[in-house]
Design an enzyme around this catalytic site. Structure first.
Site, mmCIF file in Angstrom:
data_model
loop_
_atom_site.group_PDB
_atom_site.id
_atom_site.type_symbol
_atom_site.label_atom_id
_atom_site.label_comp_id
_atom_site.label_asym_id
_atom_site.label_seq_id
_atom_site.Cartn_x
_atom_site.Cartn_y
_atom_site.Cartn_z
ATOM 1 N N ASP A 170 94.400 17.266 -9.015
ATOM 2 C CA ASP A 170 93.161 16.688 -8.372
ATOM 3 C C ASP A 170 93.646 16.295 -6.950
ATOM 4 O O ASP A 170 94.676 16.636 -6.506
ATOM 5 C CB ASP A 170 92.918 15.340 -9.147
ATOM 6 C CG ASP A 170 91.821 14.555 -8.283
ATOM 7 O OD1 ASP A 170 90.964 15.132 -7.932
ATOM 8 O OD2 ASP A 170 91.830 13.429 -8.204
ATOM 9 N N ASP A 172 91.770 13.528 -4.127
ATOM 10 C CA ASP A 172 91.748 12.269 -3.456
ATOM 11 C C ASP A 172 92.694 11.338 -4.475
ATOM 12 O O ASP A 172 92.328 11.596 -5.943
ATOM 13 C CB ASP A 172 90.527 11.726 -3.556
ATOM 14 C CG ASP A 172 89.658 12.111 -2.319
ATOM 15 O OD1 ASP A 172 89.547 11.726 -1.275
ATOM 16 O OD2 ASP A 172 89.080 13.517 -2.430
#
Length: 447
Positions: A170, A172
């Protein structure tokens, strides 16, 4: 009238991982039985004895859970089904159907699984106990985070020794702080380069839905420039990174001749047969319904937000940008929109078992809420197939997805559990620790 469903599901269940909560509850028993809280100084003998006994009992429980997972996997293999297109291309793992004799774990934790590898939980507990001194605590029982990190260690142990071929991340909160970028000074960059050096493919599967390479370069320039400048990576290794944006909507491959180090890949080159079947009309209709639901939420809850419509996503962002919308309001918005789309004939939430419709993901991004077409299970699947061209897609047991959002609703990394192994982190610093642990285990197994 407030129903029991709203109280117990909408307000509580979606904020918990039932498997972790179950393991935590098991560990609470020996904590109550063997911990000896005391305010007496210098009571080292009793504390040491208590810690040894607690360690033994915790380890036994983790070994018992490990054996239950082994049994669950054994039954899973007999009933496991894989989605496959007519020509055999684009195989995508699906959650196993319910076996006529469910495993004990399946009965105790119905939401558990699928598991792609066995988990050496006893060894992982002993490793984390040496780091966190869980057995020595007298006032604080084994916590959610303790169990989460034990599971991460067990999963890392399971994929080392040559099994790991693809690592996806991922963006953020996983590679950089929320809303920030991957800068040249990030401690994650040398660790990601080390994965490439070991011939492990890397995919960054992010909710950020940009259509041009310059936007992704702005967020990931530290890593992209480091790959281009690395003298110890060969050309094949430098091409072993892709960016999958908008959950599963925009694929960018490395292009060292480009100013932005990336080049967009035409959708026709990477869409799986299942994804190619999603019609443009159905996608537009689903986003129309989602947009209408979002506008209702903004109006009824007086949210300081504006609606943003994109090609394959729609969401709300704070307006003005400096405002923070309350977490409860964001979660309410996610649950409302998700429910409306589920009740319509347009959307198919991952794991629903319903055929037809367009898969979608509604999630709370911390400051905003978005509904994307597809979800990270599709994004990771595309990475598996892209890097498996010519030799067959990379399998789930050879894939590790690292992310920070794994709760059952409003969390976009949760969907990746259906197509590969996962590690649940809480910050970029934890990702650093995870990759250090992975590198250490890989080195030990090689030696």
């Amino acid at each position: 009238m407030t129903t029991r469903f709203r109280v117990e599901y909408a307000l509580k269940t979606h904020r918990r991982d039932q498997f972790i909560e179950w393991v935590k509850a098991l560990l609470a028993v020996p904590f109550v039985l063997y911990s000896q809280p005391t305010g007496v100084l210098g009571d080292d003998t009793n504390v040491t004895k208590m810690a040894e006994e607690a360690h033994r009992r915790y380890a036994e429980i983790m070994r018992d859970v490990e054996m239950m997972i082994d049994d669950h996997i054994s039954r899973q293999k007999h009933s496991h089904a894989r989605g496959q297109s007519q020509d055999g291309v684009g195989t995508r793992p699906l959650p196993p159907p319910q076996h006529h004799l469910p495993s004990k774990l399946g009965m105790l934790v119905p939401t558990a699984g699928p598991f792609f590898t066995r988990l050496p939980l006893e060894a992982a507990f002993k490793y984390q106990d040496r780091k966190r001194y869980i057995s020595s605590r007298r006032y604080v029982a084994p916590s959610f985070n303790d169990v989460r990190l034990i599971l991460n260690s067990a999963q890392i142990m399971a994929v080392t020794g040559g099994a790991l071929r693809l690592a996806t991340f991922d963006g953020d909160v996983t590679l950089y702080d929320d809303g920030e970028s991957l800068k040249p000074s990030s401690p994650l960059i040398p660790r990601l380069l080390d994965l490439l050096r070991k011939n492990i493919k890397v995919g960054i599967v992010t909710a950020a839905g940009y259509t041009t390479a310059d936007r992704y370069y702005a967020r990931l320039h530290g890593l992209l420039d480091a790959i281009a400048a690395a003298t110890d990576l060969d050309d094949a290794q430098k091409q072993s990174l892709v960016i999958m944006g908008g959950e599963a909507n925009y694929l960018f491959a490395m292009d060292l001749s480009s100013e932005y180090r990336l080049a967009p890949v035409a959708r026709s080159e990477w869409l799986t047969p299942e994804m190619a079947a999603w019609s443009a009309a159905d996608i537009a209709a689903l986003l129309d319904v989602a947009e209408s639901a979002l506008r209702d939420c903004v109006r009824t809850m007086r949210l300081p937000a504006e609606v943003v419509r994109k090609e394959r996503a729609v969401g709300i962002v704070p307006s003005p940008a400096s405002v923070r919308i309350a977490r409860e309001s964001l979660e309410e918005t996610v649950l409302v929109v998700q429910r409306i789309l589920e009740l319509s004939s347009l959307g198919t939430p991952a794991g629903s078992g319903r055929k037809g419709g367009v898969p979608f993901c509604a999630f709370n991004g911390g400051r905003d809420v978005f509904v994307d077409i597809g979800d990270k299970s599709w994004g990771v699947t595309v990475c598996q197939q892209w890097f498996g061209r010519g030799g067959g897609a990379i399998r789930g047991e050879n894939t590790l997805h690292v992310g920070d959002q794994f709760l059952s609703a409003g969390s976009n990394d949760f969907k990746a559990r259906s197509v590969g192994t996962t590690a649940w982190i809480a910050s970029p610093a934890e990702t650093v620790e995870l990759l250090d642990e992975l590198a250490d285990l890989m080195q030990k197994k090689l030696s």
